[in-house]
Each structure stands twice: as C-alpha cells, then as structure tokens.
Enzyme design. Sequence first.
Site, short mmCIF file in Angstrom:
data_model
loop_
_atom_site.label_atom_id
_atom_site.label_comp_id
_atom_site.label_asym_id
_atom_site.label_seq_id
_atom_site.Cartn_x
_atom_site.Cartn_y
_atom_site.Cartn_z
N SER A 28 -12.63 9.97 -0.07
CA SER A 28 -12.75 9.92 1.39
C SER A 28 -12.50 8.47 1.81
CB SER A 28 -14.15 10.34 1.82
OG SER A 28 -15.08 9.36 1.37
N LYS A 29 -12.56 8.27 3.08
CA LYS A 29 -12.35 6.94 3.62
C LYS A 29 -13.33 5.94 3.01
CE LYS A 29 -10.84 4.82 7.63
NZ LYS A 29 -9.99 4.74 8.66
N ARG A 30 -14.53 6.43 2.79
CA ARG A 30 -15.58 5.59 2.21
C ARG A 30 -15.15 5.03 0.86
NH1 ARG A 30 -19.73 7.46 -0.91
NH2 ARG A 30 -19.01 9.58 -0.56
N HIS A 31 -14.34 5.78 0.11
CA HIS A 31 -13.94 5.36 -1.24
C HIS A 31 -12.68 4.52 -1.25
CE1 HIS A 31 -15.95 9.32 -2.23
NE2 HIS A 31 -16.58 8.48 -3.02
N GLY A 32 -12.00 4.43 -0.14
CA GLY A 32 -10.75 3.68 -0.17
C GLY A 32 -9.55 4.52 0.22
#
Length: 429
Positions: A199-203
């Site tokens: 997800s965006k949280r992971h990059g």
Amino acid sequence: MVRVRFAPSPTGYLHVGGARTALFNWLYARHTGGTFILRIEDTDKERSTDASIDEILASLTWLGIDWDEYYRQTDRTDAHLEAAELLMSKGLAYEHEGAWWFRVPTEGQTVVGDELLGDVSYPNDQLKDFAIRRSDGSFLYNFVVVVDDADMGITHIIRGDEHLNNTPKQILLYRGLDRPVPRFLHVPLILGEDRSRLSKRHGDTAVLEYRDRGYLPEALVNFIVRLGWSHGDDEVFSRDELTELFTLEGINKSAAVFEEAKLRWLNQQHLKRADLDRLVDLVEPHVLTRGNVSEEMWGEADLDRLKTGADLLRDRSHTLGDLGWAMEMLFPVPLVAQDEIEITDAQAELLGGLAEILPDVEPFTPDRIETAIRDGLAARGAKLKDIALACRIAVTGRKAGPGLFDILSPIGPDLVAERLLGFAEGKAG
Ligand code: GLU
C-alpha cells in the site's frame, strides 16, 4: 509476432504495481522484437481524468518505457457497439432493464490456462451472467478489454493477479465473439515488508515521487523488475541487460516483497555506473533545492571540477539528494559539519601552515597536493597522520569520504585554504 499492451485506467497516479505491469510487457516486447501498445482505458468517464493520463505518460517516459502504438478506449466506442450487437444477434447477450448482459453457460467449466499458474478452472454456474453495457449506453471493463485486445491482435496478456477472476469471463467473451484467445500470465501481487498487500504506507507511491526523491529511473526500473522476476542471483541490471535477459520463464510464482533498503542500495549501484555529465545534470536540482548554492554559483562552477567531485562523492550516496548534499562542499558556502573534532593548538598551527602553502600548488591535482602537504608537514616536524582527520573535517565537514587528496582537488585551493584557516582560528579562539 508478440503484441502486448499496458492498459491503465487513468484514475490516479502510476504506482509501483502498475509500473511493474508496464515494464514486464514492455520488456517482453523489446526482448522478442514485438510490439508494445499503450491503451488508456478511459471508459469510466466519472473517474478518468486528463491529469491522470498526463501523469501516466510522464511516468512511463521517465522510466524509459516507450510505446509503439497508442489508443484511448473511448475512441473505440463504435467497435464496442458493433461487437455487443454481434453478441446480441447471436443470442449470447440479452437486454434486461436497459442494460445488456452476457449469457454465461450454466454447465461445464471455463479453464484459464495461465502461463505461470497453470490451469485454473472456474465452474460456469459460479460465474453468473454479467453486464457488458450499462443502461446509459456505456460499456463495462470485461467486455471492452476483450474487444480491444482482440482487435489489436494482443498475443499475451501479462497483468496483476487481481485480474485472474476476470479472465474466465473474458475467455467466454473471446469465444462468443469467435476471436482467438490470447495467452494469459497473471503476476503475483507485491507485498509490503510486513507481508501485507503493498500500500502507499509501504512505498507504493507514485513513480514520479521516486524521481523527486532522487532515484535514477534505471534504478527504479531495476528494482521494480526484480519485484517478481529474477535471473539467477543477479541483482544489478542495466536497461539493455534487462531487455536482453527478460523472459516470461523468469517471472516468479511467489509474491514479491517491496524492500525500500534494496531500492536505496540499487540506486547507489546505478549512481556509481551513471555517466558523469548526466549525473551532474541530474544532481543540480538536488543541490539547488537545499537553498545554499545559488543557480549562479552552480552555473559559474567549472564542469570538470563538478564531475570530479560527483565521481568521488557518489560512492557514499544512496540518492541524488545524498549526492546533492555532499556536493555542497565544492562551493563557497558554509559547511554543514556532520562531524566535529577537538584539535590542539599545535594542530591548529599546522592547519594554518597548510593554508599558506596550498594556494601555491599548481596544478591543484591530488599528486601535487599530496607532495605539498607531506613536504609542508615534514618541514614542521609533523606527519600526515597527525593532521589528516582534522584537515578532512575542516574542509569537508565529515570524517569519512573519498581519499583526502582526491577530494581537496575539486574543492579548489582557495576554498581549501579558507576552510583550513577558519577551522584553525575557530578552534584556537
Ligand atoms: N484497465 C485495467 C486496469 O487498470 C486493465 C486490466 C487489464 O490489463 O486487463 O486494471
């Protein structure tokens, strides 16, 4: 002849997952001498935007992914209508409440012969009739994608496995339209480091954000391709090596894990390999954005000096931002001291002595600098090791870095002398 496509819906940025799909298709086309098609799937008028199309094109261009043919799905409405009418006339589709529905056989099963996953069977009674055209006359994804892929002669459909469950429906449509079924390859999804879906949280950030963060396009390409493709234990690939080595057999069955540290490492490897003229161009905005070196100072700087400096400083840089920060030491701006050192009065005096002799060194090359420094120290009964670290910190602001004489050279005699004196005085004061 291989014909493959990347078919993004222009509803947002191009993210890492989409870029991987684009890359696998593009590499397969380039490896086989086939054709790579870019098709913008903009039939969802509410969610599609021109800004997103621009962003996708800019992202692909930055990554170096070029296309041989370009289409917009909304330009093909006539072909879609014709195909839908064909299904109606064959009794394979029917109208219900204004929408048109594809009739799925109630018996038997539809088998997706996936190039990676093998045969995946879907009992037809579980697929259920599905809409191909809304009551407002617009068409739905599963239908238009088949009409377009068939008309464009797509031979291989390589895409993320979130589409696997659409594939039996699409196969039924190919058969209904009497068109050859292409080969399918569904690539496993990308996981974050905690093994949950990326997800965006992971990059899973917009591709162009990586550019702004100081990554080289070839490094991001290398990183993304390795998310699901491998060639032995090799890690670092140039674009040419990738097009030469990429095969569908190299695509992995298991999900890939996105590791930011690996991206940084790969970027460092590609920074080391980059052409120096290009590197200097690329690092310029990263230096200027720090606000210490003005555009004018940059413009007036000697290109060879910048190239030598960049060459020396890139080894320890993971991003262009790191390199931009390090390259500030080549300019007459206050040093950001990363490391400090306490020096004795005797050492301060030695630094002052070096500041006096260095401006006379001509040409200011590492060899000449070394001789001058060693001779100067010897004349004062001192040795290089007495002063090397202090000298390095005085001139570069940090204790680690390229060879001392090497890095003094592109900084230049005047700046070196000025920093040595300022440092010696500061410590003495
Ligand atoms: N427009 C679809 C998407 O972005 C394309 C899927 C496909 O490749 O068939 O997911």
